[in-house]
Write an enzyme that holds these catalytic residues in place. Structure first.
Site, PDB file in Angstrom:
ATOM      1  N   ARG A  62      -1.961  10.422  21.116  1.00 32.24           N
ATOM      2  CA  ARG A  62      -2.895  11.760  21.322  1.00 32.24           C
ATOM      3  C   ARG A  62      -3.152  12.009  22.562  1.00 32.24           C
ATOM      4  O   ARG A  62      -3.401  13.144  23.264  1.00 32.24           O
ATOM      5  CB  ARG A  62      -4.114  11.322  20.511  1.00 32.24           C
ATOM      6  CG  ARG A  62      -3.651  11.443  19.189  1.00 32.24           C
ATOM      7  CD  ARG A  62      -5.129  10.714  18.312  1.00 32.24           C
ATOM      8  NE  ARG A  62      -5.080  10.983  16.929  1.00 32.24           N
ATOM      9  CZ  ARG A  62      -5.443   9.949  15.970  1.00 32.24           C
ATOM     10  NH1 ARG A  62      -6.332   9.160  16.347  1.00 32.24           N
ATOM     11  NH2 ARG A  62      -5.499  10.101  14.736  1.00 32.24           N
ATOM     12  N   HIS A  89      -8.632  -0.815  19.221  1.00 36.20           N
ATOM     13  CA  HIS A  89      -8.425   0.244  18.462  1.00 36.20           C
ATOM     14  C   HIS A  89      -9.613   0.636  17.661  1.00 36.20           C
ATOM     15  O   HIS A  89      -9.784   0.186  16.663  1.00 36.20           O
ATOM     16  CB  HIS A  89      -7.454   0.189  17.315  1.00 36.20           C
ATOM     17  CG  HIS A  89      -7.177   1.297  16.691  1.00 36.20           C
ATOM     18  ND1 HIS A  89      -6.969   2.777  17.037  1.00 36.20           N
ATOM     19  CD2 HIS A  89      -7.251   1.639  15.175  1.00 36.20           C
ATOM     20  CE1 HIS A  89      -6.795   3.419  16.207  1.00 36.20           C
ATOM     21  NE2 HIS A  89      -6.960   2.997  14.999  1.00 36.20           N
ATOM     22  N   VAL A 127      -1.163  -2.050   9.751  1.00 37.75           N
ATOM     23  CA  VAL A 127      -1.756  -0.864  10.239  1.00 37.75           C
ATOM     24  C   VAL A 127      -3.163  -0.487   9.475  1.00 37.75           C
ATOM     25  O   VAL A 127      -4.002   0.309  10.309  1.00 37.75           O
ATOM     26  CB  VAL A 127      -0.874   0.235   9.459  1.00 37.75           C
ATOM     27  CG1 VAL A 127      -1.439   1.739   9.813  1.00 37.75           C
ATOM     28  CG2 VAL A 127       0.727   0.225   9.942  1.00 37.75           C
ATOM     29  N   SER A 128      -3.818  -1.232   8.509  1.00 44.31           N
ATOM     30  CA  SER A 128      -5.231  -1.087   8.095  1.00 44.31           C
ATOM     31  C   SER A 128      -5.942  -1.558   9.293  1.00 44.31           C
ATOM     32  O   SER A 128      -5.862  -2.308  10.037  1.00 44.31           O
ATOM     33  CB  SER A 128      -5.180  -2.244   6.919  1.00 44.31           C
ATOM     34  OG  SER A 128      -4.452  -2.174   5.878  1.00 44.31           O
ATOM     35  N   ASN A 129      -7.043  -0.757   9.231  1.00 46.30           N
ATOM     36  CA  ASN A 129      -8.184  -1.008  10.009  1.00 46.30           C
ATOM     37  C   ASN A 129      -9.389  -1.678   9.432  1.00 46.30           C
ATOM     38  O   ASN A 129      -9.583  -1.953   8.258  1.00 46.30           O
ATOM     39  CB  ASN A 129      -9.012   0.513  10.611  1.00 46.30           C
ATOM     40  CG  ASN A 129      -7.862   1.038  11.394  1.00 46.30           C
ATOM     41  OD1 ASN A 129      -7.416   0.706  12.256  1.00 46.30           O
ATOM     42  ND2 ASN A 129      -7.664   2.340  11.120  1.00 46.30           N
ATOM     43  N   ARG A 184     -14.876   2.016  12.573  1.00 44.27           N
ATOM     44  CA  ARG A 184     -13.746   1.030  11.840  1.00 44.27           C
ATOM     45  C   ARG A 184     -14.234  -0.192  11.900  1.00 44.27           C
ATOM     46  O   ARG A 184     -13.726  -1.117  10.855  1.00 44.27           O
ATOM     47  CB  ARG A 184     -12.572   1.130  12.882  1.00 44.27           C
ATOM     48  CG  ARG A 184     -11.967   2.529  12.964  1.00 44.27           C
ATOM     49  CD  ARG A 184     -10.690   2.361  13.939  1.00 44.27           C
ATOM     50  NE  ARG A 184      -9.960   3.506  13.993  1.00 44.27           N
ATOM     51  CZ  ARG A 184     -10.126   4.382  14.829  1.00 44.27           C
ATOM     52  NH1 ARG A 184     -11.220   4.344  15.775  1.00 44.27           N
ATOM     53  NH2 ARG A 184      -9.359   5.503  14.891  1.00 44.27           N
ATOM     54  N   ASP A 236      -3.360   6.243  19.429  1.00 42.90           N
ATOM     55  CA  ASP A 236      -4.341   6.884  20.248  1.00 42.90           C
ATOM     56  C   ASP A 236      -3.860   7.281  21.622  1.00 42.90           C
ATOM     57  O   ASP A 236      -3.893   8.300  22.244  1.00 42.90           O
ATOM     58  CB  ASP A 236      -5.447   5.849  20.494  1.00 42.90           C
ATOM     59  CG  ASP A 236      -5.942   5.412  19.253  1.00 42.90           C
ATOM     60  OD1 ASP A 236      -7.102   6.059  18.733  1.00 42.90           O
ATOM     61  OD2 ASP A 236      -5.671   4.342  18.918  1.00 42.90           O
ATOM     62  N   VAL A 238      -0.912   6.568   3.830  1.00 42.93           N
ATOM     63  CA  VAL A 238      -0.310   6.333   4.846  1.00 42.93           C
ATOM     64  C   VAL A 238       1.115   5.399   4.701  1.00 42.93           C
ATOM     65  O   VAL A 238       1.912   5.435   5.277  1.00 42.93           O
ATOM     66  CB  VAL A 238      -1.214   5.131   5.603  1.00 42.93           C
ATOM     67  CG1 VAL A 238      -0.820   4.534   6.813  1.00 42.93           C
ATOM     68  CG2 VAL A 238      -2.602   5.876   6.035  1.00 42.93           C
ATOM     69  N   GLY A 244       0.805  -1.222   0.142  1.00 43.77           N
ATOM     70  CA  GLY A 244       0.161   0.065   0.092  1.00 43.77           C
ATOM     71  C   GLY A 244       0.884   1.337  -0.189  1.00 43.77           C
ATOM     72  O   GLY A 244       0.355   2.278   0.346  1.00 43.77           O
TER      73      GLY A 244
END
Length: 305
Positions: free
Chosen positions: A154, A178, A121-123, A91, A151, A18, A13
């Site tokens: 953040r 997540h 990393v993909s959701n 998600r 998260d 991303v 990807g």
């Protein structure tokens, strides 16, 4: 500790936002590795690789377009490909669309290097990490996801603005899933070993409002610009650096936790072998209930695949 010369990182990807952000972060962090960008769009992968390579001339890493077969023999394989999350879309609704994507990727990568580590990393990352492990055939400790690392970052940034303490010195995690069932481990949060909530500047802080702000930040970014990529790109690059350099740093990543019998976002020490150890977190009764809700949601989603 720097990575060994000759190591290879492939980003599936890599032609997307991303993937490209992750590759760029790897280069600017000075990771000594060959970074390959692989994408269903060769043109997009080539364009991103050519652009990123222009930033690498004074740094130890390199970047170029690669193939799925080359990627399968990499030291770290990062999966960023998948359907994009739409504004206000949970998600969990991405599972059906991304399941087929992950399955196709793993088939294209085979044979996969026996010592390779896969970083998803993909959701929705917790479920897709479980799917990636099953379809890749690699041991569970070699397949991880980015989990609630971003998260938690953040959260630490917000807590830093409140307390005046560097986010690096604040130990606080978003845990569980997540996604919509993640929660803050306030009971374990601390600064210099003392409970975070005992800090004088935390008095009177509305924890529910703070949680909601963290929870909604991705949606705010997606609504404003279409997708998030800089933050998660840096997180993925940092996790990759830990895998290549054997740092044994602790991150809240998606990893298989034996005591709960599923992949979930939980603190783990990361090194050459992937997950070196999954660590326990002290939670109160209410947090334990939230954890169980997250576990049930993840297990329920995984059971269909």
């Amino acid at each position: 500790m720097s990575a060994s010369v000759g190591q290879r990182v492939s980003i599936i990807g890599g032609g997307g936002n991303v993937g490209a952000a992750t590759a760029f972060a790897l280069i600017v962090k000075g990771v000594s590795a060959e970074v390959l960008l692989v994408d269903v769009s060769d043109k997009a992968a080539e364009g991103q690789a050519l652009d990123i390579s222009d930033a690498s001339f004074s740094l130890p890493g390199t970047c170029r377009k690669g193939s799925y077969k080359e990627a399968g023999q990499s030291d770290v394989i990062i999966i960023t490909a998948g359907a994009r999350q739409q504004p206000n879309e949970p998600r969990s609704s991405l599972i059906d669309r991304n399941y087929k994507v992950i399955q196709s990727i793993m088939d294209s990568l085979k044979p996969i290097k026996a010592t390779a580590k896969i970083l998803v990393v993909s959701n929705p990352v917790d479920v897709l990490t479980d799917i990636a492990q099953k379809t890749s055939g690699l041991p569970r400790h070699q397949v991880i996801g980015s989990g609630t690392y971003l998260d938690s970052g953040r959260l630490r940034n917000e807590l830093s603005s409140i307390t005046g303490v560097s986010p690096r010195s604040i130990h606080a995690y978003m845990l569980g899933e997540h996604g919509d069932n993640q929660f803050t481990g306030w009971s374990a949060a601390n600064i210099a070993g003392r409970p975070l909530l005992d800090h004088s500047r935390m008095k009177g802080v509305d924890l529910d409002s703070l949680y909601e702000k963290i929870q909604r930040k991705a949606y705010v970014i997606i609504d404003a610009k279409g997708s998030t990529f800089y933050g998660i790109g840096m997180c993925a690059a940092t996790l990759t650096q830990a895998l290549l350099s054997n740092t044994s740093q602790v991150f809240p990543v998606t990893n298989y936790v034996e005591q709960y019998g599923c992949y979930m976002s939980w603190p783990a020490a990361i090194g050459y072998d992937g997950v070196e150890q999954s660590l326990d977190v002290k939670l109160d009764d209410e947090e334990r209930k939230k954890l169980q809700t997250a576990i049930d949601a993840i297990k329920g989603a995984c059971s269909g695949y």
